[in-house]
Scaffold this motif. Structure first.
Motif, short mmCIF file in Angstrom:
data_model
loop_
_atom_site.label_atom_id
_atom_site.label_comp_id
_atom_site.label_asym_id
_atom_site.label_seq_id
_atom_site.Cartn_x
_atom_site.Cartn_y
_atom_site.Cartn_z
N UNK A 249 -3.45 1.36 21.01
CA UNK A 249 -3.46 1.14 19.62
C UNK A 249 -2.26 -0.06 19.18
N UNK A 250 -2.61 -0.84 18.42
CA UNK A 250 -1.91 -2.02 17.87
C UNK A 250 -0.46 -1.41 16.91
N UNK A 251 0.28 -2.07 16.49
CA UNK A 251 1.28 -1.61 15.48
C UNK A 251 1.06 -1.38 14.05
N UNK A 252 1.88 -0.55 13.43
CA UNK A 252 1.60 -0.26 12.34
C UNK A 252 2.96 -0.97 11.43
N UNK A 253 2.68 -1.70 10.53
CA UNK A 253 3.59 -2.48 9.56
C UNK A 253 3.46 -1.77 8.29
N UNK A 254 4.80 -1.15 7.95
CA UNK A 254 5.11 -0.63 6.60
C UNK A 254 5.88 -1.66 5.70
N UNK A 255 5.04 -2.50 4.63
CA UNK A 255 5.87 -3.24 3.63
C UNK A 255 6.25 -2.59 2.77
#
Length: 390
Positions: A249-255
């Motif tokens: 899986x890729x990464x999750x970015x929480x903005x």
């Protein structure tokens, strides 16, 4: 008499494919017509190219090892002999030989893996100023691709397995041959049957249709550090999209989306607010309570305070966030005082203000009386009176 193809390349008879490739590329850089226009060099280039074409092909190399010549009388070369400098040597192969590719017969790119890494995902999270100041852990719903729980990422139904593609023979690409002024040009493209994987899934998974992943909503906990601001992102490793074939899986970015505050305005780690005080409080001085992000504070208004005066409360702003996610001190709170002048006065208040003005020697013409006597009324009234007395 058979040619000494090994001698042309300057390698031993037990040379590995990598050794053959390195020897050919070294000679090609020295002898190619674009580099060395000498006629002898061009002839030598034709010979080493033919030698590499033969020795890089396992079948042709076997003929050489048995004492034969696969290029004799056009044998094994499709009617092409060593006299053709680009026999079996496409334009793409020439570029590869000079700029780091595999060279002719080097095996090509080969099939690509069905297991592909996933993409990163982005999620926006609304936070209040108080939440940004203190930091918070929140449960958030994420809608991404996850590994298929039926096939566990293989893409195959039940116990079936992928099979080699019959169209490309497992190479993942198909080639087409064209003739040009350079000779024979070989081009390759991904196999249309297996899409470049070199294998096909005869019985794909019913749930994911052979992709090895499905979309699903899941709940995860995200920890927001104190001091974050609008537009900042928190990275959650391996919480993004799962790749095709159950790839990592890729990464999750929480903005962070910081909501406006009804009292404070933020500038980095500094906070600003405007506090309106009565005219009498500004003149006499007072103490005004103010609720900050760090608790209740008292704002001391000195006698004679003017509108626009700033009161600084040190360490009552936002945490200063470092790039490593840790805080380093706290900003300040800037309180801007604004003196409010009353817009309506009753008769008693007017009388008291007149007495104060008289005591201070600040008497002013009564605008209301002047208007009654016809000596006011604005610019146009004064212009009218001026012309009327001529």
């Amino acid at each position: 008499m058979a040619k000494d193809y090994y001698g042309l390349l300057g390698v031993s008879r037990d040379a590995t494919p990598d050794q053959l490739k390195r020897a050919y590329r070294k000679l090609a850089r020295e002898l190619h017509p674009d580099v060395n226009p000498d006629a002898d060099a061009q002839q030598r280039f034709r010979e080493v190219t033919a030698a590499y074409e033969v020795l890089s092909d396992p079948q042709k190399r076997k003929i050489v090892d048995l004492g034969g010549d696969p290029l004799a009388n056009g044998g094994g070369g499709g009617g092409r002999g060593a006299s053709d400098p680009f026999a079996g040597f496409g334009l793409g192969d020439i570029m590869d030989a000079f700029f780091g590719g595999g060279g002719p017969g080097g095996g090509g790119r080969g099939p690509r893996s069905r297991v592909q890494p996933g993409k990163d995902a982005l999620l926006r999270l609304e936070l209040t100023l108080e939440e940004c100041a203190s930091g918070i852990s929140k449960e958030i719903a994420v809608d991404t691709a996850i590994v298929c729980d039926l096939c566990h990422g293989t893409g195959c139904q039940n116990d079936s397995v992928p099979e080699m593609c019959d169209t490309c023979g497992g190479r993942g690409e198909v080639q087409s041959v064209q003739r040009s002024f350079l000779g024979q040009v070989v081009t390759a493209r991904p196999c249309p049957t297996c899409k470049g994987y070199g294998e096909v899934i005869p019985d794909p998974c019913r749930r994911c249709d052979g992709e090895g992943r499905v979309r699903a909503r899941r709940e995860i906990t995200v920890k927001i550090p104190a001091g974050v601001g609008d537009g900042m992102r928190v990275r959650l490793s391996n919480q993004g999209e799962v790749g095709v074939g159950g790839g990592p899986a890729g990464d999750l970015y929480v903005e962070v989306v910081e909501l406006p505050h009804e009292v404070f305005v933020r500038e980095g780690a500094e906070l600003h607010c405007t506090l309106s005080i009565p005219m009498t409080a500004a003149a006499l001085g007072t103490v005004i309570p103010l609720e900050t992000l760090h608790g209740a504070e008292e704002i001391r208004v000195e006698p004679g305070t003017q509108s626009g005066t700033e009161v600084l409360l040190s360490g009552r702003g936002m945490p200063k966030l470092r790039p490593n996610g840790r805080t380093a001190g706290t900003g300040d709170l800037h309180v801007h005082l604004e003196v409010a002048v009353p817009t309506r006065l009753d008769s008693r208040q007017t009388e008291l203000l007149r007495e104060l003005a008289a005591l201070r020697g600040e008497e002013q013409e009564d605008l209301a009386a002047a208007h009654t006597n016809g000596r006011s009324g604005g610019l146009f009234s004064r212009l009218r009176d001026s012309f009327g007395h001529r």
